[in-house]
Write an enzyme that holds these catalytic residues in place. Structure first.
Site, mmCIF file in Angstrom:
data_model
loop_
_atom_site.group_PDB
_atom_site.id
_atom_site.type_symbol
_atom_site.label_atom_id
_atom_site.label_comp_id
_atom_site.label_asym_id
_atom_site.label_seq_id
_atom_site.Cartn_x
_atom_site.Cartn_y
_atom_site.Cartn_z
ATOM 1 N N SER A 39 -6.580 1.466 8.990
ATOM 2 C CA SER A 39 -5.616 2.289 8.273
ATOM 3 C C SER A 39 -6.255 3.257 7.289
ATOM 4 O O SER A 39 -5.652 4.278 6.949
ATOM 5 C CB SER A 39 -4.620 1.401 7.522
ATOM 6 O OG SER A 39 -5.297 0.496 6.669
ATOM 7 N N ASP A 365 -0.399 2.147 -2.256
ATOM 8 C CA ASP A 365 0.441 0.990 -1.964
ATOM 9 C C ASP A 365 -0.392 -0.277 -2.109
ATOM 10 O O ASP A 365 -1.445 -0.264 -2.751
ATOM 11 C CB ASP A 365 1.115 1.109 -0.592
ATOM 12 C CG ASP A 365 0.127 1.091 0.570
ATOM 13 O OD1 ASP A 365 -1.067 0.792 0.356
ATOM 14 O OD2 ASP A 365 0.554 1.371 1.710
ATOM 15 N N HIS A 368 -3.908 0.452 0.084
ATOM 16 C CA HIS A 368 -4.512 1.733 0.462
ATOM 17 C C HIS A 368 -4.686 2.659 -0.733
ATOM 18 O O HIS A 368 -3.794 2.771 -1.573
ATOM 19 C CB HIS A 368 -3.642 2.426 1.518
ATOM 20 C CG HIS A 368 -3.421 1.590 2.730
ATOM 21 N ND1 HIS A 368 -2.231 0.940 2.982
ATOM 22 C CD2 HIS A 368 -4.253 1.266 3.749
ATOM 23 C CE1 HIS A 368 -2.334 0.263 4.117
ATOM 24 N NE2 HIS A 368 -3.549 0.442 4.601
#
Length: 400
Positions: A39, A365, A368
């Site tokens: 991610s 978040d 991340h």
């Protein structure tokens, strides 16, 4: 003899592609960028997987730079977006993005799901439009692609059935290589792949998975052996890309995983004490010791192999310990989410909280970084000194 418009268009595109590949002959070197990982590098592959449980294609993701969600798990740009900018490339699109793209500057192979080629799916559903996209020969990959996928790991078992794992990202790359040879011819395709830069962000999800109560591999392997399997899978993929022609690779160490908002909250819930979760950070430390050794070994074994390894652990520690020095006001709590440290992965969902200025936060978040943090890391990766990016920085790899 009549020549169709489609034939004229295809000939024109191939001609233009050849001109772009040959720019180095006129003093402007063309270097493609291929992106693999999780991610931290995912430009939106997972949003094209039907019913994917891990994706970020909703507001407020993308609020800062794009002004709309793109599938990136961030308020704005990711590290590869900045690297592409420094290399004078456009944003590198995700591999699963539909349409007739001319990926002249790089492809992003990161993904949030464990996916195989369209003709050989394993427990995941993708639309007929995407299947047609994967099988199409109309795509142009001359600038590269992003294959990264949120939730992906180096181990097949990590989030199996949810993400495009590293092995499958390699399969996509090989599929793309065949299309590239058809478009450019053997000689030009070989030249493009041999001068390209390949960057990776992978491993963190394998260690997050190992910390879950249902994980079974640690019942049979020590931590060191488990880390060895992760590193082994990474180097195997690098060697496969090397066999195809890749020579220049960029990797990063892991940040202190236990200091992510989600794991700070886990420690507080488990022990009643605040701080970073040491068990997670221990995995990062073992990984960070093993990765440079593995790359050094490859350098000795593979002729022409060049690499850059960015010390994300040190760079992250500096910013967490001295936030104001780097322009941050908050490095423990996330900008978006709910619960302690805004650690619950509810960003954009009912009851979530959102900070006023994401640039003041290190984390957007629960897991991340913000665009601001990504920007700082990308600058160090691109032009950092030997104490943070070694034995070369990415700028050197692109320009040599």
């Amino acid at each position: 003899m009549r020549i169709s418009r489609s034939n004229i268009k295809n000939c024109f595109l191939v001609f233009c592609a050849s001109l772009l590949v040959a720019r180095s002959c006129h003093g402007s070197k063309h270097v493609a960028l291929f992106i693999f990982g999780d991610s931290l590098y995912d430009a939106g592959n997972n949003k094209y997987i039907e019913d994917a449980p891990i994706f970020s294609d909703f507001w407020p993701y993308g609020e800062t730079f794009f002004k709309h969600p793109t599938g990136r798990p961030c308020d704005g740009r990711l590290i590869p977006d900045f690297i592409a900018q420094y290399a004078n490339l456009p944003l590198i699109p995700p591999y699963l993005q539909p349409g007739d793209h001319q990926f002249m500057d790089g492809e992003n192979f990161e993904s949030k799901g464990d996916l195989v080629l369209a003709e050989n799916l394993q427990g995941m559903e993708i639309s007929s439009e995407i299947q047609q996209h994967l099988q199409s020969s109309s795509h142009r990959f001359i600038n590269g692609v992003n294959f990264a996928s949120s939730g992906a790991g180096a181990l097949v078992e990590t989030h199996h059935g949810w993400v495009i794992n590293l092995s499958t990202q390699l399969s996509y790359f090989k599929h793309m290589k065949r299309q590239l040879r058809l478009q450019l011819g053997e000689a030009e395709a070989k030249k493009l792949l041999s001068t390209a830069v390949y960057i990776f962000s992978i491993g963190g999800n394998d260690y997050f998975a190992a910390l879950t109560p249902t994980h079974s591999l640690l019942q049979f392997y020590s931590r060191e052996e488990y880390v060895g399997m992760v590193i082994g899978n990474i180097t195997t993929v690098i060697q496969e890309i090397y066999k195809i022609g890749g020579r220049r690779f960029g990797l990063s160490t892991l940040i202190a995983l236990g200091c992510l908002p989600s794991l700070r909250a886990a420690k507080q819930e488990k022990t009643g004490v605040s701080g970073c979760l040491d068990e997670a950070t221990m995995f990062a430390k073992l990984h960070n010791r093993a990765l440079p050794k593995a790359l050094k070994e490859l350098e000795g074994q593979l002729e022409g192999f060049r690499y850059s390894i960015f010390d994300a652990y040190v760079a992250g520690r500096e910013r967490i310990n001295n936030p104001s020095k780097y322009g941050f006001k908050e490095v423990q709590e996330a900008c978006c989410g709910s619960g302690p440290y805004r650690s619950f992965p509810t960003c954009g969902q009912k009851g979530y909280q959102l900070c006023d200025n994401a640039s003041e936060y290190f984390f957007f978040d629960s897991a991340h970084p913000t665009e601001s943090a990504n920007n700082q890391f990308a600058k160090l990766m691109w032009s950092g000194s030997l104490d943070i990016a070694k034995p070369y920085n990415l700028k050197t790899l692109f320009e040599e």
